[in-house]
Write an enzyme that holds these catalytic residues in place. Structure first.
Site, mmCIF file in Angstrom:
data_model
loop_
_atom_site.group_PDB
_atom_site.id
_atom_site.type_symbol
_atom_site.label_atom_id
_atom_site.label_comp_id
_atom_site.label_asym_id
_atom_site.label_seq_id
_atom_site.Cartn_x
_atom_site.Cartn_y
_atom_site.Cartn_z
ATOM 1 N N HIS A 151 0.851 -1.146 0.015
ATOM 2 C CA HIS A 151 0.006 -0.097 0.193
ATOM 3 C C HIS A 151 0.791 1.239 0.082
ATOM 4 O O HIS A 151 0.255 2.360 -0.324
ATOM 5 C CB HIS A 151 -1.070 0.050 1.110
ATOM 6 N N ASP A 186 -3.492 -10.910 -1.737
ATOM 7 C CA ASP A 186 -3.730 -10.306 -0.455
ATOM 8 C C ASP A 186 -5.430 -9.954 -0.547
ATOM 9 O O ASP A 186 -5.791 -9.724 -1.714
ATOM 10 C CB ASP A 186 -2.992 -8.992 -0.205
ATOM 11 N N HIS A 188 -6.680 -7.253 0.377
ATOM 12 C CA HIS A 188 -6.634 -5.802 -0.363
ATOM 13 C C HIS A 188 -6.032 -5.453 -1.391
ATOM 14 O O HIS A 188 -5.184 -6.148 -1.949
ATOM 15 C CB HIS A 188 -6.137 -4.919 0.907
ATOM 16 N N ASP A 274 -4.206 -12.471 4.568
ATOM 17 C CA ASP A 274 -5.518 -12.118 5.065
ATOM 18 C C ASP A 274 -6.608 -12.646 4.125
ATOM 19 O O ASP A 274 -7.856 -12.215 4.367
ATOM 20 C CB ASP A 274 -5.745 -10.544 5.350
#
Length: 429
Positions: A151, A186, A188, A274
């Site tokens: 990120h 992931d 995200h 995750d």
């Protein structure tokens, strides 16, 4: 200078085929602490390492202690002022710089903690070191479970990520490979990496993620890149509850097509855990074997492969997953029974590596999955062949000052035996 020919490596080369694997690990990494109640816990890296050790997997790979990234290494992507801020800020001094904290988003989800800059140097140095190892051809697969912080932006932190080790590693790979593929599993969206390479055809980014009212809120399937990078950003937006079968009904045909049309010289795979069932912050329903099947599939193409960590907030499952995936990288099926070791208590009462997915509802309908797959495959079909680019070309948005780079030996910079000190200007307030 690109590894291999233009013919696509066959994915039928066999899971058990031996690969030369190196694994980057800093023993101190588990000591870093984001703060009380924060879901990101570097301790999970130490737990993973303990499992690898007690399963005997470390005997089958080269363990390398990373050389910390220097300030000028970080500045190959990040802005000078942001890196200087990270280098200078401490828990004691942070309140003296409220504007800078806001400007660089170093607050709340991305707190200042003791040793923050050293932590960034460690995980970034490992990812760049992994790229150097792949470039030199001594290893087929390079692993850094402490990396994958996807990120972070050029001038700011985001989503528990301060330095984008992935972008730095890809820039290193681009020195030797005309094309690099980035794959992100992931939960995200891999926004920081996509943003960095959004306008170039030398890097393709493919992210499989939860989309909707979910951090970071980006990654719509119509976000496909811009300019020369059009169709080189692949976004696969998913809904909660996706299971192994549904996931791979997208992952394998899409990535298979990507490998066919893009023909990367190297692949970077971010394995955020995750997306596993039962994650503290996640909402997918993947099993460890389903998650690891992505590693197995990418490995099967026999292209230089970097495997990185990322998210993952149920510690015992993160360690389980990354241990199992290290075995997959090695071509070894790891036994389900967890050996007794210092962290055995985390795996009570069953002491097994694999956990059953939950009975949560899969909100991804077959029709929606078919629609996503069809649209993405049509976009990829517009890329008739691998892009023809000049080797020296660099993504235009990443043309940063590299005055010192030509004076350095890349072999030395990330040699595990190097004792060279970090240098660079002192940070200013």
């Amino acid at each position: 200078m690109e590894t291999g020919s233009n013919s696509l490596p066959s994915p039928s080369c066999g899971d058990a085929a031996k690969r030369r694997v190196c694994y980057f690990y800093e023993p101190e990494v588990g000591n870093y602490y984001y703060g009380q109640g924060h879901p990101m816990k570097p301790h999970r890296i130490r737990m993973t390492h303990a499992l690898l050790s007690n399963y005997g997997l470390l005997d089958s790979l080269e363990v390398i202690r990373p050389v910390p990234a220097r300030e000028r290494d970080l500045c190959r992507f990040h802005s000078d002022d942001y890196v200087a801020f990270l280098r200078g800020v401490t828990p004691e001094t942070q309140h003296d710089h409220p504007k800078a904290l806001r400007r660089y988003n170093v607050c709340d989800d991305c707190p200042v903690f003791e040793g923050l800059y050293a932590f960034c140097q460690t995980y970034a140095g490992a990812s760049v070191g992994a790229a150097v190892k792949l470039n030199h051809g001594a290893h087929d697969i390079a692993i850094n479970w402490a990396g994958g912080l996807h990120h972070a932006k050029r001038s700011g932190a985001s989503g528990f990520c301060y330095v984008n080790d992935i972008v730095l590693a890809i820039l290193e790979l681009l020195k030797w490979h005309e094309r690099v593929l980035y794959v992100d599993i992931d939960i995200h969206h891999g926004d920081g990496v996509e943003e960095a390479f959004y306008t170039t055809d030398r890097v393709m980014t493919a992210s499989f993620h939860k989309f909707g009212d979910y951090f970071p809120g980006t990654g719509h399937r119509h976000d496909i890149g811009y300019g020369k990078g059009k169709y080189y950003a692949v976004n696969v937006p998913l809904q909660e509850g996706i299971d192994d079968e549904s996931y791979h009904s997208l992952f394998k045909p899409i990535i298979g097509k990507v490998m066919e049309v893009f023909r990367p010289g190297a692949v970077v795979l971010q394995c955020g855990a995750d997306s596993l069932s039962g994650d503290r912050l996640g909402c997918f329903n993947l099993s460890i074997k389903g998650h690891a099947e992505c590693v197995r599939y990418m490995r099967s193409f026999n292209v230089p492969l970097m495997v990185l960590g990322g998210g993952g907030y149920t510690l015992r499952n993160v360690a389980r997953c990354w241990c199992y995936e290290t075995g997959v990288a090695l071509g070894v099926e790891v036994d389900d029974k967890v050996p007794e070791h210092d962290y055995s208590g985390y795996f009570a009462p069953d002491y097994t590596l694999h956990v059953a997915p939950s009975n949560m509802e899969n909100k991804n309908s077959r029709q929606s999955l078919d629609d996503i797959r069809t649209e993405i495959l049509e976009n990829l079909s517009r890329l008739q062949h691998a892009p023809s680019v000049q080797f020296q070309e660099r993504p235009p948005d990443l043309m940063l000052d590299e005055v010192d780079e030509n004076q350095e030996d890349g072999d030395e910079r990330y040699s595990p035996n190097s004792d060279e000190e970090m240098d660079g200007p002192s940070p200013s307030s």
